[in-house]
Design a protein around this motif. Structure first.
Motif, PDB file in Angstrom:
ATOM      1  N   VAL A  37       0.953  -1.571   0.002  1.00 39.34           N
ATOM      2  CA  VAL A  37       0.120   0.094   0.297  1.00 39.34           C
ATOM      3  C   VAL A  37       1.006   0.918   0.147  1.00 39.34           C
ATOM      4  N   LEU A  38       2.024   1.448   0.649  1.00 39.82           N
ATOM      5  CA  LEU A  38       2.302   2.636   0.596  1.00 39.82           C
ATOM      6  C   LEU A  38       3.335   3.035  -0.284  1.00 39.82           C
ATOM      7  N   SER A  40       2.271   2.060  -3.135  1.00 38.91           N
ATOM      8  CA  SER A  40       1.091   2.392  -4.283  1.00 38.91           C
ATOM      9  C   SER A  40       0.943   3.830  -3.903  1.00 38.91           C
ATOM     10  N   LYS A  41       1.177   4.440  -3.034  1.00 38.02           N
ATOM     11  CA  LYS A  41       0.698   5.506  -2.375  1.00 38.02           C
ATOM     12  C   LYS A  41       1.564   6.989  -2.332  1.00 38.02           C
ATOM     13  N   ASP A  42       1.514   8.070  -2.342  1.00 41.97           N
ATOM     14  CA  ASP A  42       2.264   9.471  -1.756  1.00 41.97           C
ATOM     15  C   ASP A  42       2.697   9.090  -0.783  1.00 41.97           C
ATOM     16  N   HIS A 134      -6.836   5.221  11.182  1.00 39.31           N
ATOM     17  CA  HIS A 134      -5.417   6.099  10.496  1.00 39.31           C
ATOM     18  C   HIS A 134      -3.620   5.212  11.255  1.00 39.31           C
ATOM     19  N   ILE A 147      -0.904   4.899   6.867  1.00 39.61           N
ATOM     20  CA  ILE A 147      -1.191   4.643   6.110  1.00 39.61           C
ATOM     21  C   ILE A 147      -2.914   4.449   6.754  1.00 39.61           C
ATOM     22  N   SER A 148      -3.884   4.500   6.036  1.00 40.04           N
ATOM     23  CA  SER A 148      -5.198   4.523   6.559  1.00 40.04           C
ATOM     24  C   SER A 148      -5.808   4.057   6.088  1.00 40.04           C
ATOM     25  N   ASP A 151      -6.532   4.682   2.386  1.00 38.96           N
ATOM     26  CA  ASP A 151      -5.686   3.603   1.152  1.00 38.96           C
ATOM     27  C   ASP A 151      -5.571   2.202   0.751  1.00 38.96           C
ATOM     28  N   HIS A 154      -8.642   2.403  -1.591  1.00 40.74           N
ATOM     29  CA  HIS A 154      -8.081   2.120  -2.626  1.00 40.74           C
ATOM     30  C   HIS A 154      -6.770   1.595  -3.631  1.00 40.74           C
ATOM     31  N   TYR A 155      -6.179   0.667  -2.474  1.00 45.21           N
ATOM     32  CA  TYR A 155      -5.034  -0.224  -2.943  1.00 45.21           C
ATOM     33  C   TYR A 155      -5.773  -1.383  -3.213  1.00 45.21           C
TER      34      TYR A 155
END
Length: 173
Positions: A37-38, A40-42, A134, A147-148, A151, A154-155
């Motif tokens: 997940v990390l 794949s995100k900002d 969060h 991580i939320s 997130d 979305h992943y």
């Protein structure tokens, strides 16, 4: 006719069957890690100091369009988390007098954390049971991400879209 003779059967012409699903593909979500997940995100983790005001925190939340800030001390060590919920609770307790308050007066001090190697399913279960959205991601004492639940959703949606595309390509050829 010799005893070893076997006539040609229709099944001799069939190709080996393949399956679009397997145990591995059906459980791939449970194999996902926080790091997935990390990645794949900002990567930005927005932080605030305990001595700053809620007004400053609210501006950061608004400007970055996020729901929580990690509270760190001068050394960058995690000392708490400040979420929209924390601020709303304080607003209800002290209407009209909330924004000048210090972050340290409102933040959640007992912060649950996870590591990048933790299974995503485990982290989501902890968040659901603890009723928070969060969770800071740490490597030892160092903060490496946040991580939320959003997130993770979305992943997973991206993964479902990819799986659907792969299935479509199998069908179409």
């Amino acid at each position: 006719m010799p005893e070893s003779y076997r006539p040609h059967l229709r099944k001799d012409d069939e190709d080996k069957r393949t399956a679009s699903q397997s145990v591995a593909t059906n459980t791939s979500v449970s194999n996902a890690r926080v790091q997935d997940v990390l990645t794949s995100k900002d990567a930005a983790v927005h932080t605030i100091r305990p001595q700053q005001t809620l007004h400053e925190a609210v501006e950061q939340l608004r400007d970055h369009r996020i729901g929580a800030l990690v509270v760190t001390d001068a050394n960058g060590d995690l000392v708490g988390i400040l979420s929209e919920r924390d601020i709303v609770r304080k607003l209800a307790d002290t209407p009209g007098h909330t924004l000048p308050k210090k972050v340290e007066e409102v933040m959640t001090r007992s912060v649950e954390t996870c590591t990048a190697d933790d299974p995503l399913v485990t982290v989501l279960t902890r968040m659901t049971k603890g009723r928070f959205r969060h969770m800071p991601v740490v490597d030892g004492a160092q903060l490496i991400g946040l991580i939320s639940i959003g997130d993770a959703v979305h992943y997973r949606l991206n993964q479902l879209e990819l799986e659907a595309l792969q299935i479509k390509q199998l069908i179409v050829g």
